[in-house]
Write a protein that holds these residues in place. Structure first.
Motif, PDB file in Angstrom:
ATOM      1  N   PRO A 156       1.145  -1.447   0.253  1.00 40.44           N
ATOM      2  CA  PRO A 156      -0.235  -0.317  -0.083  1.00 40.44           C
ATOM      3  C   PRO A 156       1.113   1.348  -0.409  1.00 40.44           C
ATOM      4  CG  PRO A 156      -0.417  -1.199   2.234  1.00 40.44           C
ATOM      5  CD  PRO A 156       0.922  -1.942   1.039  1.00 40.44           C
ATOM      6  N   SER A 157       0.500   2.187  -0.563  1.00 41.82           N
ATOM      7  CA  SER A 157       1.101   3.155  -0.611  1.00 41.82           C
ATOM      8  C   SER A 157       1.493   4.263   0.902  1.00 41.82           C
ATOM      9  CB  SER A 157       0.568   4.574  -1.889  1.00 41.82           C
ATOM     10  OG  SER A 157      -0.178   4.976  -1.095  1.00 41.82           O
ATOM     11  N   GLY A 164      -1.917  12.879  10.455  1.00 38.91           N
ATOM     12  CA  GLY A 164      -1.974  14.050   9.995  1.00 38.91           C
ATOM     13  C   GLY A 164      -1.030  14.312   9.387  1.00 38.91           C
ATOM     14  N   LEU A 165      -0.175  13.478   8.774  1.00 40.77           N
ATOM     15  CA  LEU A 165       0.927  13.563   8.306  1.00 40.77           C
ATOM     16  C   LEU A 165       0.758  14.120   6.625  1.00 40.77           C
ATOM     17  CD1 LEU A 165       3.084   9.821   8.323  1.00 40.77           C
ATOM     18  CD2 LEU A 165       3.158  12.828   9.226  1.00 40.77           C
ATOM     19  N   ALA A 166       1.610  15.694   6.715  1.00 39.17           N
ATOM     20  CA  ALA A 166       0.994  16.399   5.681  1.00 39.17           C
ATOM     21  C   ALA A 166       2.452  15.829   4.149  1.00 39.17           C
ATOM     22  CB  ALA A 166       2.049  17.513   6.382  1.00 39.17           C
ATOM     23  N   GLY A 202       6.823   9.947   3.536  1.00 36.27           N
ATOM     24  CA  GLY A 202       7.821   9.354   3.734  1.00 36.27           C
ATOM     25  C   GLY A 202       7.620   8.316   5.539  1.00 36.27           C
ATOM     26  N   GLN A 203       7.318   8.708   6.231  1.00 38.32           N
ATOM     27  CA  GLN A 203       6.823   8.471   7.906  1.00 38.32           C
ATOM     28  C   GLN A 203       5.523   7.916   8.485  1.00 38.32           C
ATOM     29  OE1 GLN A 203       6.697  12.027  10.355  1.00 38.32           O
ATOM     30  NE2 GLN A 203       7.740  12.891   9.179  1.00 38.32           N
ATOM     31  N   ALA A 204       5.163   7.012   7.106  1.00 43.68           N
ATOM     32  CA  ALA A 204       3.869   6.704   7.318  1.00 43.68           C
ATOM     33  C   ALA A 204       4.382   5.292   7.538  1.00 43.68           C
ATOM     34  CB  ALA A 204       2.968   6.927   6.085  1.00 43.68           C
TER      35      ALA A 204
END
Length: 170
Positions: free
Chosen positions: A25-26, A52-54, A59-61
């Motif tokens: 998954p992306s 809440g990631l912008a 990349g932190q997901a």
């Protein structure tokens, strides 16, 4: 989307993260799953951070998603839990098709690839799978797409009626 569907989609994405890199998954999908889970009133310390990631932080997901899996007690990803999750998701996608909130052609493909294929093509999903494979052969002719879309909606309705009498989970 209710909590059961949100958790099922998270569980499925967790399993899909073990696939080859091009099949995973992306990062954007992981963030969307976080948003959906928050909207379904699911609580996890890392869930708001994931949701809440912008865009420039996507990349932190994966790391945050893994934390969410652990915090929600979804690890290890047991096969019977994943099977139940795929049935839950298939029913939800079918209900979205019937309600007109999910394009029937897109929904049929999603049910085919994300549920039926992983569940070894159960008979109850076969009419939707057959239509999804037929869609691949369709021309861009709008009447053909509308006809097949109507057939998918009818198949989704039949699947939901049959599912009202079934139990696929432990």
């Amino acid at each position: 989307m209710d909590a059961d569907v949100a958790i099922s989609l998270i569980r499925m994405a967790g399993a899909d993260r073990t696939l080859a890199p091009w099949q995973r998954p992306s990062d954007a999908w992981l963030v969307q799953l976080g948003l959906d889970a928050l909207m379904a009133d699911i609580e996890s310390p890392s869930l708001p951070l994931l949701a809440g990631l912008a865009r420039n932080e996507y990349g932190q997901a994966p790391e945050l998603f893994d934390l969410v899996l652990g915090e929600m007690g979804l690890l290890p990803l047991a096969s019977e839990d994943l099977t139940k999750a795929r049935w839950t998701a298939a029913r939800w996608w079918a209900a979205q098709i019937v309600a007109g909130r999910l394009d029937p052609i897109r929904g049929a493909r999603t049910i085919w690839l994300e549920a039926a294929a992983e569940l070894d093509y159960p008979d109850v999903l076969q009419p939707i799978v057959d239509l999804a494979t037929a869609i691949e052969l369709l021309s861009d002719d709008l009447p053909d797409q509308e006809r097949v879309g109507g057939d998918v909606t009818a198949a989704a309705r039949s699947f939901l009626a049959a599912e009202a009498h079934q139990d696929h989970g432990p």
